[in-house]
Design a protein around this motif. Structure first.
Motif, mmCIF file in Angstrom:
data_model
loop_
_atom_site.group_PDB
_atom_site.id
_atom_site.type_symbol
_atom_site.label_atom_id
_atom_site.label_comp_id
_atom_site.label_asym_id
_atom_site.label_seq_id
_atom_site.Cartn_x
_atom_site.Cartn_y
_atom_site.Cartn_z
ATOM 1 N N UNK A 135 -4.069 20.542 -4.369
ATOM 2 C CA UNK A 135 -3.260 19.734 -5.281
ATOM 3 C C UNK A 135 -2.144 19.025 -4.522
ATOM 4 N N UNK A 136 -1.542 19.727 -3.580
ATOM 5 C CA UNK A 136 -0.476 19.147 -2.762
ATOM 6 C C UNK A 136 -1.011 17.927 -1.983
ATOM 7 N N UNK A 137 -2.209 18.062 -1.420
ATOM 8 C CA UNK A 137 -2.790 16.929 -0.687
ATOM 9 C C UNK A 137 -3.157 15.779 -1.626
ATOM 10 N N UNK A 138 -3.701 16.113 -2.767
ATOM 11 C CA UNK A 138 -4.112 15.073 -3.720
ATOM 12 C C UNK A 138 -2.915 14.298 -4.257
ATOM 13 N N UNK B 214 -11.551 28.939 -6.001
ATOM 14 C CA UNK B 214 -10.705 29.358 -7.118
ATOM 15 C C UNK B 214 -9.469 30.135 -6.661
ATOM 16 N N UNK B 215 -9.326 30.336 -5.372
ATOM 17 C CA UNK B 215 -8.159 31.025 -4.829
ATOM 18 C C UNK B 215 -6.900 30.210 -5.137
ATOM 19 N N UNK B 216 -5.855 30.827 -5.691
ATOM 20 C CA UNK B 216 -4.641 30.089 -6.050
ATOM 21 C C UNK B 216 -4.012 29.324 -4.879
ATOM 22 N N UNK B 217 -4.077 29.884 -3.696
ATOM 23 C CA UNK B 217 -3.508 29.205 -2.530
ATOM 24 C C UNK B 217 -4.319 27.952 -2.190
ATOM 25 N N UNK C 200 -9.377 26.816 7.104
ATOM 26 C CA UNK C 200 -9.242 28.182 7.619
ATOM 27 C C UNK C 200 -9.313 29.222 6.509
ATOM 28 N N UNK C 201 -8.619 28.957 5.417
ATOM 29 C CA UNK C 201 -8.634 29.893 4.296
ATOM 30 C C UNK C 201 -10.052 30.100 3.767
ATOM 31 N N UNK C 202 -10.769 29.004 3.595
ATOM 32 C CA UNK C 202 -12.143 29.092 3.080
ATOM 33 C C UNK C 202 -13.044 29.814 4.091
ATOM 34 N N UNK C 203 -12.868 29.517 5.374
ATOM 35 C CA UNK C 203 -13.683 30.165 6.402
ATOM 36 C C UNK C 203 -13.433 31.665 6.487
#
Length: 73
Positions: free
Chosen positions: A68-71, A59-62, A50-53
């Motif tokens: 990173x949280x998912x990885x 490069x957005x910090x969010x 959603x954020x990307x769409x």
């Protein structure tokens, strides 16, 4: 907007489905993430879509923080 049922999630933008997740054998499989996920991780994966769409880029910090949280999950 993210829609959630017991076995399926969709992320929509402008009336179009941009990502989906389906629960199979107790884990969630998202179209936007390569490995099985928990319920909360699937919501996170759809949130990234959603954020990307809506204009955020890689490069957005969010976006970076959520990926990173998912990885690390």
């Amino acid at each position: 907007m993210i829609k959630i049922t017991d076995t399926h999630m969709t992320a929509e933008h402008n009336g179009k489905v941009i990502a989906e997740a389906t629960r199979t054998a107790g884990t969630w499989h998202a179209t936007t993430w390569p490995t099985p996920l928990t319920y909360n991780q699937a919501i996170t994966a759809l949130t990234i879509a959603e954020l990307v769409a809506t204009g955020a880029d890689e490069s957005d910090p969010c976006v970076i923080s959520l990926r990173e949280e998912l990885a690390d999950g």
